[in-house]
Design a protein around this motif. Structure first.
Motif, PDB file in Angstrom:
ATOM      1  N   GLY A  34       0.812  -1.211   0.000  1.00 29.17           N
ATOM      2  CA  GLY A  34       0.000   0.000   0.000  1.00 29.17           C
ATOM      3  C   GLY A  34       0.842   1.257   0.000  1.00 29.17           C
ATOM      4  N   VAL A  35       1.905   1.266   0.788  1.00 33.08           N
ATOM      5  CA  VAL A  35       2.803   2.427   0.812  1.00 33.08           C
ATOM      6  C   VAL A  35       3.390   2.680  -0.575  1.00 33.08           C
ATOM      7  CG1 VAL A  35       5.019   3.274   1.685  1.00 33.08           C
ATOM      8  CG2 VAL A  35       3.360   2.255   3.266  1.00 33.08           C
ATOM      9  N   ARG A  36       3.799   1.630  -1.258  1.00 33.35           N
ATOM     10  CA  ARG A  36       4.373   1.796  -2.604  1.00 33.35           C
ATOM     11  C   ARG A  36       3.352   2.384  -3.569  1.00 33.35           C
ATOM     12  NH1 ARG A  36       6.831  -2.902  -0.975  1.00 33.35           N
ATOM     13  NH2 ARG A  36       5.296  -4.263  -1.965  1.00 33.35           N
ATOM     14  N   ALA A  37       2.098   1.931  -3.476  1.00 29.05           N
ATOM     15  CA  ALA A  37       1.068   2.466  -4.368  1.00 29.05           C
ATOM     16  C   ALA A  37       0.817   3.942  -4.088  1.00 29.05           C
ATOM     17  CB  ALA A  37      -0.228   1.674  -4.208  1.00 29.05           C
ATOM     18  N   LEU A  38       0.789   4.316  -2.817  1.00 27.36           N
ATOM     19  CA  LEU A  38       0.574   5.717  -2.471  1.00 27.36           C
ATOM     20  C   LEU A  38       1.768   6.575  -2.892  1.00 27.36           C
ATOM     21  CD1 LEU A  38      -1.015   5.230   1.064  1.00 27.36           C
ATOM     22  CD2 LEU A  38      -2.194   5.864  -1.049  1.00 27.36           C
ATOM     23  N   SER A  39       2.935   5.967  -2.948  1.00 27.33           N
ATOM     24  CA  SER A  39       4.140   6.696  -3.323  1.00 27.33           C
ATOM     25  C   SER A  39       4.345   6.780  -4.829  1.00 27.33           C
ATOM     26  CB  SER A  39       5.368   6.034  -2.685  1.00 27.33           C
ATOM     27  OG  SER A  39       5.240   5.970  -1.277  1.00 27.33           O
ATOM     28  N   THR A  40       3.589   5.995  -5.582  1.00 25.83           N
ATOM     29  CA  THR A  40       3.790   5.942  -7.034  1.00 25.83           C
ATOM     30  C   THR A  40       2.481   6.100  -7.794  1.00 25.83           C
ATOM     31  OG1 THR A  40       3.689   3.507  -6.963  1.00 25.83           O
ATOM     32  CG2 THR A  40       5.873   4.522  -6.853  1.00 25.83           C
ATOM     33  N   VAL A  41       1.582   5.128  -7.686  1.00 25.82           N
ATOM     34  CA  VAL A  41       0.375   5.074  -8.517  1.00 25.82           C
ATOM     35  C   VAL A  41      -0.471   6.330  -8.355  1.00 25.82           C
ATOM     36  CG1 VAL A  41      -1.775   3.821  -8.947  1.00 25.82           C
ATOM     37  CG2 VAL A  41       0.330   2.550  -8.462  1.00 25.82           C
ATOM     38  N   PHE A  42      -0.666   6.783  -7.131  1.00 22.06           N
ATOM     39  CA  PHE A  42      -1.562   7.905  -6.858  1.00 22.06           C
ATOM     40  C   PHE A  42      -0.823   9.236  -6.737  1.00 22.06           C
ATOM     41  CE2 PHE A  42      -3.857   4.200  -5.349  1.00 22.06           C
ATOM     42  CZ  PHE A  42      -5.148   4.444  -5.769  1.00 22.06           C
ATOM     43  N   HIS A  43       0.471   9.201  -6.726  1.00 24.54           N
ATOM     44  CA  HIS A  43       1.261  10.386  -6.394  1.00 24.54           C
ATOM     45  C   HIS A  43       1.421  11.329  -7.581  1.00 24.54           C
ATOM     46  CE1 HIS A  43       5.098  12.551  -5.235  1.00 24.54           C
ATOM     47  NE2 HIS A  43       4.323  12.733  -4.187  1.00 24.54           N
ATOM     48  N   ASP A  44       1.277  12.618  -7.339  1.00 27.59           N
ATOM     49  CA  ASP A  44       1.534  13.643  -8.350  1.00 27.59           C
ATOM     50  C   ASP A  44       3.021  13.977  -8.291  1.00 27.59           C
ATOM     51  OD1 ASP A  44       1.840  15.928  -9.864  1.00 27.59           O
ATOM     52  OD2 ASP A  44       0.152  17.009  -8.986  1.00 27.59           O
ATOM     53  N   GLU A  45       3.758  13.503  -9.271  1.00 24.26           N
ATOM     54  CA  GLU A  45       5.207  13.674  -9.263  1.00 24.26           C
ATOM     55  C   GLU A  45       5.638  15.100  -9.565  1.00 24.26           C
ATOM     56  OE1 GLU A  45       7.346  11.450  -8.321  1.00 24.26           O
ATOM     57  OE2 GLU A  45       5.866   9.858  -8.054  1.00 24.26           O
ATOM     58  N   VAL A  46       4.738  15.899 -10.099  1.00 24.04           N
ATOM     59  CA  VAL A  46       5.087  17.285 -10.451  1.00 24.04           C
ATOM     60  C   VAL A  46       4.808  18.229  -9.298  1.00 24.04           C
ATOM     61  CG1 VAL A  46       4.601  19.205 -12.011  1.00 24.04           C
ATOM     62  CG2 VAL A  46       4.690  16.858 -12.902  1.00 24.04           C
ATOM     63  N   ASN A  47       3.607  18.152  -8.747  1.00 21.42           N
ATOM     64  CA  ASN A  47       3.165  19.130  -7.748  1.00 21.42           C
ATOM     65  C   ASN A  47       3.142  18.586  -6.324  1.00 21.42           C
ATOM     66  OD1 ASN A  47       2.179  21.311  -9.731  1.00 21.42           O
ATOM     67  ND2 ASN A  47       1.038  19.497 -10.399  1.00 21.42           N
ATOM     68  N   GLY A  48       3.316  17.288  -6.174  1.00 18.43           N
ATOM     69  CA  GLY A  48       3.195  16.687  -4.860  1.00 18.43           C
ATOM     70  C   GLY A  48       1.742  16.412  -4.525  1.00 18.43           C
ATOM     71  N   GLY A  49       1.517  15.605  -3.511  1.00 19.33           N
ATOM     72  CA  GLY A  49       0.161  15.237  -3.133  1.00 19.33           C
ATOM     73  C   GLY A  49      -0.339  14.041  -3.924  1.00 19.33           C
ATOM     74  N   TRP A  50      -1.632  13.769  -3.809  1.00 18.73           N
ATOM     75  CA  TRP A  50      -2.196  12.527  -4.333  1.00 18.73           C
ATOM     76  C   TRP A  50      -3.517  12.772  -5.063  1.00 18.73           C
ATOM     77  CZ3 TRP A  50       0.265  13.287   0.218  1.00 18.73           C
ATOM     78  CH2 TRP A  50       1.458  12.543   0.393  1.00 18.73           C
ATOM     79  N   TYR A  51      -3.713  12.008  -6.142  1.00 17.23           N
ATOM     80  CA  TYR A  51      -4.955  12.071  -6.890  1.00 17.23           C
ATOM     81  C   TYR A  51      -5.991  11.143  -6.259  1.00 17.23           C
ATOM     82  CZ  TYR A  51      -2.124  14.331 -10.499  1.00 17.23           C
ATOM     83  OH  TYR A  51      -1.293  15.189 -11.190  1.00 17.23           O
ATOM     84  N   ASP A  52      -7.247  11.557  -6.314  1.00 21.01           N
ATOM     85  CA  ASP A  52      -8.323  10.781  -5.690  1.00 21.01           C
ATOM     86  C   ASP A  52      -8.623   9.495  -6.436  1.00 21.01           C
ATOM     87  OD1 ASP A  52      -8.824  12.418  -3.510  1.00 21.01           O
ATOM     88  OD2 ASP A  52     -10.270  13.657  -4.593  1.00 21.01           O
ATOM     89  N   ARG A  53      -8.500   9.508  -7.767  1.00 19.49           N
ATOM     90  CA  ARG A  53      -8.865   8.342  -8.581  1.00 19.49           C
ATOM     91  C   ARG A  53      -7.857   8.170  -9.705  1.00 19.49           C
ATOM     92  NH1 ARG A  53     -13.192  11.129  -7.154  1.00 19.49           N
ATOM     93  NH2 ARG A  53     -14.823  10.043  -5.963  1.00 19.49           N
ATOM     94  N   VAL A  54      -7.514   6.914  -9.960  1.00 21.95           N
ATOM     95  CA  VAL A  54      -6.574   6.598 -11.033  1.00 21.95           C
ATOM     96  C   VAL A  54      -7.122   5.400 -11.795  1.00 21.95           C
ATOM     97  CG1 VAL A  54      -4.210   5.906 -11.606  1.00 21.95           C
ATOM     98  CG2 VAL A  54      -4.616   7.465  -9.685  1.00 21.95           C
ATOM     99  N   GLU A  55      -7.148   5.509 -13.131  1.00 18.34           N
ATOM    100  CA  GLU A  55      -7.566   4.387 -13.960  1.00 18.34           C
ATOM    101  C   GLU A  55      -6.495   3.292 -13.925  1.00 18.34           C
ATOM    102  OE1 GLU A  55     -10.429   4.305 -15.459  1.00 18.34           O
ATOM    103  OE2 GLU A  55     -11.096   6.383 -15.733  1.00 18.34           O
ATOM    104  N   PHE A  56      -6.891   2.074 -14.315  1.00 17.40           N
ATOM    105  CA  PHE A  56      -5.943   0.965 -14.304  1.00 17.40           C
ATOM    106  C   PHE A  56      -4.761   1.197 -15.247  1.00 17.40           C
ATOM    107  CE2 PHE A  56      -9.856  -1.586 -13.078  1.00 17.40           C
ATOM    108  CZ  PHE A  56      -9.525  -1.599 -11.723  1.00 17.40           C
ATOM    109  N   ASP A  57      -4.967   2.010 -16.286  1.00 18.84           N
ATOM    110  CA  ASP A  57      -3.873   2.299 -17.214  1.00 18.84           C
ATOM    111  C   ASP A  57      -3.018   3.483 -16.762  1.00 18.84           C
ATOM    112  OD1 ASP A  57      -5.515   4.474 -17.675  1.00 18.84           O
ATOM    113  OD2 ASP A  57      -5.875   4.030 -19.797  1.00 18.84           O
ATOM    114  N   GLY A  58      -3.337   4.049 -15.590  1.00 13.28           N
ATOM    115  CA  GLY A  58      -2.567   5.159 -15.051  1.00 13.28           C
ATOM    116  C   GLY A  58      -3.149   6.526 -15.337  1.00 13.28           C
ATOM    117  N   ASP A  59      -4.191   6.597 -16.159  1.00 15.57           N
ATOM    118  CA  ASP A  59      -4.812   7.886 -16.457  1.00 15.57           C
ATOM    119  C   ASP A  59      -5.490   8.436 -15.209  1.00 15.57           C
ATOM    120  OD1 ASP A  59      -5.635  10.002 -18.240  1.00 15.57           O
ATOM    121  OD2 ASP A  59      -7.654   9.172 -18.096  1.00 15.57           O
ATOM    122  N   VAL A  60      -5.462   9.759 -15.060  1.00 10.44           N
ATOM    123  CA  VAL A  60      -6.078  10.427 -13.907  1.00 10.44           C
ATOM    124  C   VAL A  60      -7.292  11.205 -14.397  1.00 10.44           C
ATOM    125  CG1 VAL A  60      -5.741  12.082 -12.047  1.00 10.44           C
ATOM    126  CG2 VAL A  60      -3.853  10.603 -12.753  1.00 10.44           C
TER     127      VAL A  60
END
Length: 403
Positions: A78-104
């Motif tokens: 779970g920590v890895r997913a929060l650090s990668t899959v949901f994480h906004d690498e440009v602005n910081g913070g996290w997106y509420d929803r992410v598609e399986f292909d990575g689209d936000v």
């Protein structure tokens, strides 16, 4: 109470083990946790949800601290997913929803989801999960700088992707879960600023607004914290912003108030008063002598609006009753807890899978007006875990001390 009675420590321990076995099926190889259907199969029509992934990270972190040998691996996942899959690498913070292909699909950032990231990160750090230290550092910085409003002593609700624009809506629900996260962050980091902020939120939303509304909590506000009592009147069953009063949140706030009080050197007398008053009003509005379960919402006179019975509402009700009995010793709370444990065992727990039915009709049959499947173990896990622990410090610290 015998060891086999619903609500006994042994009964809760067994029910929690079955719930965790079901929840393990949410693991997603590519990262994060799926939304599960009634049978425990991933629901691939549902995107990846930040709140689910953060909550499951929290659940598996506490499960590890409670002695589950396999749970630390899942907490780290779970920590890895929060650090990668949901994480906004440009602005910081996290997106509420992410598609399986990575689209936000939606790029605004919400206090609700970020509160659960903070809760997950603090709990994962206590559990020793890989990457939790860095996740907690960012989660604390983001929540403290982007959502905490020092002028209002509460949190804003929603901010644009680049943090430049703050939405005008204010919500009690996200602030309630910020209180929860702040109490755990205070214990895990040792920084009491989080506890002071939790107290500030409670003083304003409960001590001022709920008190002024006969202990029915206004959930929705405009930009200057003026209550919006008609908000979503045309969408009364909204899962996160329903119209009217929400008894389940009154129970949840009551429990959090007592956890806050238990962690203060000199608890304010109003906190116990408010916890008992919130509980009493919710019971008066939601409990029926003729029907089991508790309705989702009522109007401002206490009349049920959405009468479906959600699993999280009775989970929070029994937690509040257990906490109030611990705090006050009053038998009325023990009696209600016993009633609700019996209803949970009879109606809410799916004894074939170990998970809890998320939504029932007033006749206690499964329905899906608002929720489908069994995506969330957080409320049920708390109900099966917290009554066996002191009100303070938080479960992450208490279980960690006993590990």
């Amino acid at each position: 109470m015998t060891q086999s009675d619903p609500g006994s420590p042994a009964w809760r321990h067994e029910a929690r083990a079955k719930l965790l076995a079901f929840s393990r099926q949410s693991w997603r190889q590519e990262g994060g946790f799926f939304w599960l259907d009634d049978s425990g199969t991933p629901d691939r029509d549902k995107v990846l949800e930040l709140w689910i992934n953060a909550r499951m990270t929290y659940v598996f972190s506490l499960a590890h601290l409670a002695g589950d040998d396999d749970a630390q691996r899942l907490a780290g996942h779970g920590v890895r997913a929060l650090s990668t899959v949901f994480h906004d690498e440009v602005n910081g913070g996290w997106y509420d929803r992410v598609e399986f292909d990575g689209d936000v699909p939606e790029r605004t950032k919400g206090c609700y989801g970020h509160a659960f990231v903070l809760l997950a990160a603090a709990s994962a750090k206590a559990a020793g999960a890989d990457g939790a230290d860095d996740l907690l550092t960012e989660a604390a910085r983001i929540h403290g700088q982007k959502f905490w409003d020092p002028d209002e002593g509460r949190c804003v609700e929603e901010v644009s992707e680049d943090w430049s624009t703050v939405d005008g809506y204010r919500g009690a629900n996200s602030n309630m879960h910020s209180v929860e996260a702040y109490l755990v962050a205070a214990d895990v980091t040792g920084d009491d600023v989080w506890r002071r902020r939790a107290l500030s939120i409670c003083e304003r939303i409960i001590g001022i607004h709920a008190r002024a509304h006969e202990w029915r909590i206004p959930e929705h506000y405009d930009h200057d914290w003026t209550p919006l009592p008609s908000y979503n009147e045309d969408q009364p069953a909204d899962p996160f912003r329903p119209f009217g009063s929400t008894p389940g949140h009154a129970f949840e706030w009551a429990r959090l108030l007592l956890q806050l009080a238990a962690g203060l050197e000199s608890p304010r007398p109003w906190i116990e008063e408010a916890a008992e008053a919130l509980f009493a009003q919710a019971v008066d509005d939601a409990v029926s002598d003729e029907e089991p379960g508790l309705p989702y919402t009522t109007n401002w006179h206490g009349e049920p609006i959405v009468e479906e019975r959600f699993h999280w509402v009775i989970a929070e009700a029994v937690l509040a009753a257990e906490a109030l009995h611990t705090w006050t010793g009053k038998q009325i709370y023990a009696g209600l807890a016993e009633r609700w444990w019996s209803e949970i065992d009879e109606h809410y727990i799916d004894h074939e899978t170990g998970a809890w039915h998320h939504e029932l009709s007033p006749a206690m049959h499964q329905t899906t007006r608002t929720w489908r499947g069994k995506p969330d173990a957080y409320h049920a896990f708390n109900a099966l875990t917290l009554p066996d622990l002191p009100l303070a410090p938080s479960a992450a610290l208490t279980l960690g001390a006993g590990a």
